[in-house]
Design an enzyme around this catalytic site. Structure first.
Site, PDB file in Angstrom:
ATOM      1  N   HIS A 253       0.748  -1.254   0.140  1.00  0.00           N
ATOM      2  CA  HIS A 253      -0.026   0.377   0.089  1.00  0.00           C
ATOM      3  C   HIS A 253       0.969   1.363   0.201  1.00  0.00           C
ATOM      4  O   HIS A 253       1.998   1.719   0.954  1.00  0.00           O
ATOM      5  CB  HIS A 253      -0.874   0.061   1.740  1.00  0.00           C
TER       6      HIS A 253
ATOM      7  N   SER B 285      -5.850   2.002  -5.229  1.00  0.00           N
ATOM      8  CA  SER B 285      -4.845   2.561  -4.086  1.00  0.00           C
ATOM      9  C   SER B 285      -5.224   4.112  -5.259  1.00  0.00           C
ATOM     10  O   SER B 285      -5.932   5.386  -3.924  1.00  0.00           O
ATOM     11  CB  SER B 285      -3.786   2.701  -4.271  1.00  0.00           C
TER      12      SER B 285
ATOM     13  N   GLN C 224      -7.286   7.001  -2.910  1.00  0.00           N
ATOM     14  CA  GLN C 224      -6.776   7.770  -2.202  1.00  0.00           C
ATOM     15  C   GLN C 224      -7.209   9.658  -3.038  1.00  0.00           C
ATOM     16  O   GLN C 224      -6.632  10.694  -2.930  1.00  0.00           O
ATOM     17  CB  GLN C 224      -5.394   7.723  -2.745  1.00  0.00           C
TER      18      GLN C 224
ATOM     19  N   ALA D  41      -9.117   4.791   3.047  1.00  0.00           N
ATOM     20  CA  ALA D  41      -9.353   5.630   2.689  1.00  0.00           C
ATOM     21  C   ALA D  41     -10.438   6.211   2.351  1.00  0.00           C
ATOM     22  O   ALA D  41     -10.952   7.594   2.136  1.00  0.00           O
ATOM     23  CB  ALA D  41      -7.992   5.968   1.584  1.00  0.00           C
TER      24      ALA D  41
END
Ligand SMILES: NC(=O)NC1=NC(=O)NC1=O
Length: 167
Positions: free
Chosen positions: A69, A86, A90, A123
């Site tokens: 990550h 990701s 994010q 997130a």
């Protein structure tokens, strides 16, 4: 033929299904276990199985998956499927103001210094402010507490990613 939804798990060949799961969490034993459990009657059943199978992840498995990550606030690089997840997750910390970016950078560094692994948080659905507040709050925890929380966030991210893949 492009498989969609639950078929992406149930009907893909084992190698493809495994790759899809490994992009959700880099835990080969877990990916294999979910592949072996196919076919799933519906998405909810698949997600419940994935969540249950993620509970007994070992310390080593958690460490290996954590290492995949990117830090919060560092634009995830790479063409791998997990980097794409990701980047999407994010999005909230893209283009934050310099002060928030600085506090995230400093918080991540302090967190890694104190706990020896990346600060991991689910997130998706969180604002940059919420993520920063969590980071600064979690910095006050003891290592055992943070290990437990990091592993829980890892499971949550894995199941959310799988849910996204099967949508
Ligand atoms: N360090 C992190 O928390 N990274 C991440 N959280 C997510 O939800 N996706 C990530 O890449």
């Amino acid at each position: 033929m492009t498989l969609t939804g639950l078929a992406r798990l149930n009907e893909a060949d084992a190698r493809e299904a495994r790759a899809l799961l490994l992009a959700c969490a880099a835990v080969p034993r877990w990916a294999e276990q979910i592949v072996q459990g196919r076919p799933y009657a519906d998405v909810e059943t698949a997600l419940t199985a994935a969540r249950a199978a993620a509970r007994p992840w070992s310390e080593e498995e958690v460490d290996a998956a954590l290492a995949r990550h990117p830090r919060i606030g560092e634009r995830p690089q790479g063409a791998d499927a997990d980097a794409a997840h990701s980047r999407r997750e994010q999005a909230a910390v893209d283009g934050v103001d310099p002060e928030t970016a600085r506090r995230l950078r400093e918080g991540n560094a302090a967190y890694e210094e104190r706990f020896g692994h990346v600060f991991l948080i689910r997130a998706a659905g969180r604002s940059a402010a919420e993520i920063l507040a969590a980071l600064e709050e979690r910095l006050t925890h003891d290592p055992a507490t943070e290990r437990r929380i990091a592993a829980e966030q890892l499971r949550e991210i894995a199941v959310l990613r799988l849910q996204k893949e099967l949508a």
